[in-house]
Each structure stands twice: as structure tokens, then as C-alpha cells.
Design a protein around this motif. Structure first.
Motif, PDB file in Angstrom:
ATOM      1  N   THR A 191       0.837  -1.197   0.000  1.00  0.00           N
ATOM      2  CA  THR A 191       0.000   0.000   0.000  1.00  0.00           C
ATOM      3  C   THR A 191       0.871   1.246   0.000  1.00  0.00           C
ATOM      4  N   TRP A 192       1.942   1.215   0.787  1.00  0.00           N
ATOM      5  CA  TRP A 192       2.851   2.359   0.869  1.00  0.00           C
ATOM      6  C   TRP A 192       3.457   2.652  -0.494  1.00  0.00           C
ATOM      7  N   ARG A 193       3.921   1.610  -1.185  1.00  0.00           N
ATOM      8  CA  ARG A 193       4.593   1.812  -2.469  1.00  0.00           C
ATOM      9  C   ARG A 193       3.621   2.348  -3.521  1.00  0.00           C
ATOM     10  N   ALA A 194       2.385   1.879  -3.477  1.00  0.00           N
ATOM     11  CA  ALA A 194       1.376   2.388  -4.406  1.00  0.00           C
ATOM     12  C   ALA A 194       1.133   3.876  -4.179  1.00  0.00           C
ATOM     13  N   ALA A 195       1.081   4.284  -2.906  1.00  0.00           N
ATOM     14  CA  ALA A 195       0.901   5.706  -2.592  1.00  0.00           C
ATOM     15  C   ALA A 195       2.110   6.525  -3.021  1.00  0.00           C
ATOM     16  N   HIS A 196       3.292   5.959  -2.870  1.00  0.00           N
ATOM     17  CA  HIS A 196       4.533   6.623  -3.282  1.00  0.00           C
ATOM     18  C   HIS A 196       4.516   6.877  -4.794  1.00  0.00           C
ATOM     19  N   THR A 197       4.155   5.869  -5.565  1.00  0.00           N
ATOM     20  CA  THR A 197       4.076   6.006  -7.019  1.00  0.00           C
ATOM     21  C   THR A 197       3.044   7.051  -7.417  1.00  0.00           C
ATOM     22  N   THR A 215       8.502 -10.010   3.031  1.00  0.00           N
ATOM     23  CA  THR A 215       8.352  -9.432   1.693  1.00  0.00           C
ATOM     24  C   THR A 215       7.833  -8.001   1.649  1.00  0.00           C
ATOM     25  N   PHE A 216       7.520  -7.426   2.799  1.00  0.00           N
ATOM     26  CA  PHE A 216       6.813  -6.143   2.874  1.00  0.00           C
ATOM     27  C   PHE A 216       5.364  -6.288   2.392  1.00  0.00           C
ATOM     28  N   GLN A 217       4.872  -7.505   2.271  1.00  0.00           N
ATOM     29  CA  GLN A 217       3.503  -7.746   1.849  1.00  0.00           C
ATOM     30  C   GLN A 217       2.715  -8.437   2.959  1.00  0.00           C
ATOM     31  N   LYS A 218       1.397  -8.287   2.905  1.00  0.00           N
ATOM     32  CA  LYS A 218       0.529  -8.840   3.940  1.00  0.00           C
ATOM     33  C   LYS A 218       0.678 -10.348   4.053  1.00  0.00           C
ATOM     34  N   ASP A 219       0.653 -11.046   2.934  1.00  0.00           N
ATOM     35  CA  ASP A 219       0.760 -12.513   2.956  1.00  0.00           C
ATOM     36  C   ASP A 219       2.091 -12.963   3.554  1.00  0.00           C
ATOM     37  N   GLY A 220       3.155 -12.215   3.235  1.00  0.00           N
ATOM     38  CA  GLY A 220       4.461 -12.554   3.795  1.00  0.00           C
ATOM     39  C   GLY A 220       4.479 -12.404   5.301  1.00  0.00           C
ATOM     40  N   GLY A 221       3.868 -11.334   5.801  1.00  0.00           N
ATOM     41  CA  GLY A 221       3.790 -11.122   7.243  1.00  0.00           C
ATOM     42  C   GLY A 221       3.003 -12.206   7.940  1.00  0.00           C
ATOM     43  N   PHE A 231       7.370  -6.213  16.458  1.00  0.00           N
ATOM     44  CA  PHE A 231       7.785  -5.054  15.681  1.00  0.00           C
ATOM     45  C   PHE A 231       7.798  -5.485  14.224  1.00  0.00           C
ATOM     46  N   ALA A 232       6.814  -4.996  13.457  1.00  0.00           N
ATOM     47  CA  ALA A 232       6.745  -5.285  12.023  1.00  0.00           C
ATOM     48  C   ALA A 232       7.261  -4.066  11.277  1.00  0.00           C
ATOM     49  N   GLN A 233       8.175  -4.294  10.363  1.00  0.00           N
ATOM     50  CA  GLN A 233       8.825  -3.164   9.702  1.00  0.00           C
ATOM     51  C   GLN A 233       7.936  -2.424   8.705  1.00  0.00           C
ATOM     52  N   ASN A 234       6.771  -2.975   8.388  1.00  0.00           N
ATOM     53  CA  ASN A 234       5.788  -2.157   7.674  1.00  0.00           C
ATOM     54  C   ASN A 234       4.377  -2.603   8.057  1.00  0.00           C
ATOM     55  N   ASP A 235       3.409  -1.757   7.756  1.00  0.00           N
ATOM     56  CA  ASP A 235       2.031  -2.007   8.178  1.00  0.00           C
ATOM     57  C   ASP A 235       1.419  -3.222   7.504  1.00  0.00           C
ATOM     58  N   ASP A 236       1.724  -3.416   6.221  1.00  0.00           N
ATOM     59  CA  ASP A 236       1.131  -4.554   5.517  1.00  0.00           C
ATOM     60  C   ASP A 236       1.505  -5.873   6.178  1.00  0.00           C
ATOM     61  N   MET A 237       2.774  -6.020   6.562  1.00  0.00           N
ATOM     62  CA  MET A 237       3.194  -7.244   7.250  1.00  0.00           C
ATOM     63  C   MET A 237       2.532  -7.344   8.617  1.00  0.00           C
ATOM     64  N   ALA A 238       2.333  -6.214   9.281  1.00  0.00           N
ATOM     65  CA  ALA A 238       1.643  -6.223  10.573  1.00  0.00           C
ATOM     66  C   ALA A 238       0.211  -6.708  10.413  1.00  0.00           C
ATOM     67  N   LEU A 239      -0.456  -6.285   9.346  1.00  0.00           N
ATOM     68  CA  LEU A 239      -1.841  -6.715   9.102  1.00  0.00           C
ATOM     69  C   LEU A 239      -1.919  -8.220   8.849  1.00  0.00           C
ATOM     70  N   GLY A 240      -0.935  -8.747   8.121  1.00  0.00           N
ATOM     71  CA  GLY A 240      -0.886 -10.194   7.934  1.00  0.00           C
ATOM     72  C   GLY A 240      -0.617 -10.919   9.228  1.00  0.00           C
ATOM     73  N   THR A 300      -0.294   3.612   7.209  1.00  0.00           N
ATOM     74  CA  THR A 300      -1.360   3.465   6.216  1.00  0.00           C
ATOM     75  C   THR A 300      -2.742   3.495   6.869  1.00  0.00           C
ATOM     76  N   ARG A 301      -3.739   3.825   6.073  1.00  0.00           N
ATOM     77  CA  ARG A 301      -5.106   3.892   6.578  1.00  0.00           C
ATOM     78  C   ARG A 301      -5.549   2.547   7.175  1.00  0.00           C
ATOM     79  N   ALA A 302      -5.130   1.444   6.564  1.00  0.00           N
ATOM     80  CA  ALA A 302      -5.557   0.123   7.040  1.00  0.00           C
ATOM     81  C   ALA A 302      -5.069  -0.153   8.454  1.00  0.00           C
ATOM     82  N   ILE A 303      -3.851   0.273   8.784  1.00  0.00           N
ATOM     83  CA  ILE A 303      -3.349   0.021  10.141  1.00  0.00           C
ATOM     84  C   ILE A 303      -4.030   0.951  11.134  1.00  0.00           C
ATOM     85  N   PHE A 304      -4.452   2.131  10.685  1.00  0.00           N
ATOM     86  CA  PHE A 304      -5.224   3.011  11.573  1.00  0.00           C
ATOM     87  C   PHE A 304      -6.544   2.351  11.927  1.00  0.00           C
TER      88      PHE A 304
END
Length: 342
Positions: A54-60, A220-226, A245-254, A278-282
Motif C-alpha cells: 500500500t505504501w509503495r502504491a501511494a509513493h508512485t 516481503t513487505f507484503q501482507k501474505d508474507g507477514g 515489531f513489524a517493519q511495515n504495516d502490511d506485514m503487521a496486518l498479515g 497506512t489507513r488500514a493500520i489506523f
């Protein structure tokens, strides 16, 4: 007749002179002005890592929108998580004779050769979001992005304060809180820097003896990987892990899904802190399933375009410029979620 001829000759000379100038500028130079001078549009070549989060999509999205707003022609390439694709894209930008190149390095090393080619072509390079290592610092002009060391450091500082304030006790009855860390892909500068910041802050804490990193694993920085990594961790340490401690929100959500599948309560049995904002972790924090996120602001496009124009105008720029970001604990999530743009 002589008078008429003289008048016609004078008119011809005036017309010829007017044809050689445009607003005082030599007509031979029109169309070959410096980029960004108002006579020619700046062209930027940008190589993005991929679209894995999600972060990378917002960055792009931020980069594309900012280029449009700034009147910069963007040649965009998605590397699909392969360094060889990024190197190929950069060489393509050089061949196209773009005015400036920017990219987010997938890994920190292996860039010297292609950056030397850009330098030889007199095309300035800006590094975005992540760091890289070179044998020659002159191969790129500057770096913009987030301070990943600070993000890791702030994650632990919040965690330390929270555990002490809440009077938490280790679940296994031991003397230390056991921490599980889910990192991003090995070789990424942001992974190394967030890990460094977290561990340095733990070492510097007066409560350092109260914590131990029980297990750490790359993902992987992805939800499934987390989710996959957390599932494996819980098989071995289900009754021991106090903190994630998850290094990004997507992995935390997984990881939250894996924790629930194991019959535990995320955010309660296991305190969760992650990075990105990200909005999802909020929403997860509002639902009581996570506890804190440290923002790594992806909305870097406007800053990139501003710096690109300065570089091409010959203005002095700082070697590193960071975007503004913040720490968001769960108690402010209901208010802060309304402001999230990603």
C-alpha cells in the motif's frame, strides 16, 4: 525612385533583424534552452521498485501526480522487484537523454557502473526513499525520503514508554519482554536502517534489560508474507512473544491474522508496533488489534519535483532531505484516520 528603394531596403533589413530575434533572444537558440527555463519541458526518468505494498502504491501515485502538477514530463518504469530491470531502465533513460534521473534502489549495492554512465552523459541523479552505497559519492546529487533509522528508533521509544506506563508483564512469567521482529527483504537499506534504529534505541534505554529480541525474520513487505512469517513464529513461540515489531504495516496486518488464527488477541496478548502509517493500520488500531504506527511518509512527489528543478537550475541543495512524518499511537487513530491519504 532612389527614396523608394532606400525605404524598401530599410524595411527589408528591419524584417530580417526581427526574424533573428524573439523577445531579445537569438532565434538560433530558441528550442534549445535549458530545461525548466520556460522554453522546454523538463523530462525525468523514474525507476520505481515495484507495487508490492500500500505504501509503495501511494509513493508512485504521489510522484506521478506531482510531476503532472509541476509540468514535468515523467518517463516511469516499474522494476517489478528486480535490480536488473532498474539498471535497464536507467540505461534507457540515458539513451533517451532525459534531463534528470530519479529512482528508488531495490538494494543498496551494485549501482556504480550504471551511475557512472549517467554521470558521463551529464545527467544528474536523485536517490528517492532508500539509500545506496557507491565508491564515488559524486555519482548522485542528493537523496530525498524518510529517515528510516529515526523510524526504528521511534518505534522502540514508543514501545518502551507504553510497556512501562501500562505496567505490562511478560506472558511467560520471565524477567524480559520477548520481541518478535518481522523485517522486510534482505539487502534493502530501509530494512537495515529500521532495524538499526530499533536496536540502538533498545540498547540506549534505561530499561534495556527488560527486553530481548527473541526471533527476527525477513519477509516481503507484503501482507501474505507477514502472515506466513508470524504463523511460523507462533508455532515455536506462541506463549513467549509479548511484542511484535513489524517493519511495515502490511506485514503487521498479515501478522494480526496469524495471531488471531492462533487463538490470541492482537494488540492485547501481543503488543504491535509497525511502520508506514497506512489507513488500514489506523483501522486496525481503532479495532483494538494494533497499538502504534510510525509514519514513513510516502507522499514524496512534491519534494522530488521541487529538488529536481533546483538541481537543473544549478541551485545548491542539501545532500539529504527528509519529508515530515509522525508517530501515531492507537488513542489518536480515530481522529487521525480522517487525514490519511493512503
Amino acid at each position: 525612385m532612389r527614396k523608394i528603394f532606400a525605404l524598401l531596403l530599410a524595411a527589408f533589413v528591419a524584417i530580417a533583424a526581427a526574424g533573428c530575434t524573439t523577445n531579445g533572444q537569438d532565434a538560433s537558440k530558441v528550442g534549445s534552452a535549458e530545461p525548466g527555463s520556460g522554453n522546454r519541458k523538463i523530462t525525468m526518468g523514474y525507476s520505481q521498485i515495484g507495487a508490492q505494498s500500500t505504501w509503495r502504491a501511494a509513493h508512485t501515485a504521489s510522484i506521478k501526480q506531482a510531476a503532472e502538477d509541476a509540468g514535468i514530463e515523467l518517463q516511469f518504469s516499474n522494476a517489478e522487484l528486480k535490480q536488473e530491470n532498474q539498471i535497464r531502465a536507467i540505461r534507457s533513460f540515458i539513451a533517451q537523454k532525459v534531463d534528470i534521473i530519479a529512482f528508488s534502489p531495490i538494494v543498496a549495492t551494485g549501482w556504480d557502473e550504471v551511475l557512472k554512465e549517467a554521470k558521463a552523459a551529464k545527467i544528474p541523479v536523485i536517490i528517492v526513499d532508500r539509500d545506496l552505497q557507491t565508491n564515488d559519492d559524486s555519482l548522485y546529487i542528493m537523496r530525498i525520503g524518510t529517515d528510516s533509522v529515526r523510524e526504528g528508533r521511534e518505534a522502540f521509544r514508543w514501545l518502551d514508554g507504553y510497556m512501562q506506563e501500562k505496567g505490562k508483564k511478560p506472558r511467560d512469567g520471565g524477567a524480559k519482554f520477548n520481541i518478535a521482529e518481522i523485517k522486510g527483504p534482505a539487502g534493502s537499506s530501509v530494512v537495515e536502517r529500521r532495524d538499526t534504529g530499533f536496536r540502538d534505541a533498545m540498547t540506549a534505554s534505561p530499561n534495556k534489560d527488560a527486553y530481548e529480541i527473541l526471533v527476527a525474520q525477513n519477509s516481503t513487505f507484503q501482507k501474505d508474507g507477514g502472515k506466513q512469517v508470524m504463523t511460523e513464529m507462533l508455532k515455536n513461540y506462541k506463549d513467549k512473544i509479548d511484542i511484535l515489531f513489524a517493519q511495515n504495516d502490511d506485514m503487521a496486518l498479515g501478522a494480526i491474522e496469524a495471531i488471531e488464527a492462533a487463538g490470541l488477541k492482537p494488540g492485547q496478548d501481543i503488543v504491535i508496533v509497525s511502520c508506514d502509517g497506512t489507513r488500514a493500520i489506523f483501522q486496525a488500531m481503532i479495532d483494538g488489534k494494533s497499538n502504534c504506527t510510525v509514519e514513513g511518509n510516502p507522499l514524496q512527489g512534491p519534494l522530488l519535483m521541487e529538488m529536481a528543478k533546483k538541481v537543473l537550475a544549478g541551485e545548491k541543495v542539501e545532500r539529504t532531505v527528509f519529508v515530515k512524518d509522525s508517530v501515531y499511537p492507537a488513542e489518536i487513530a480515530p481522529m487521525a484516520i480522517q487525514e490519511r491519504k493512503y
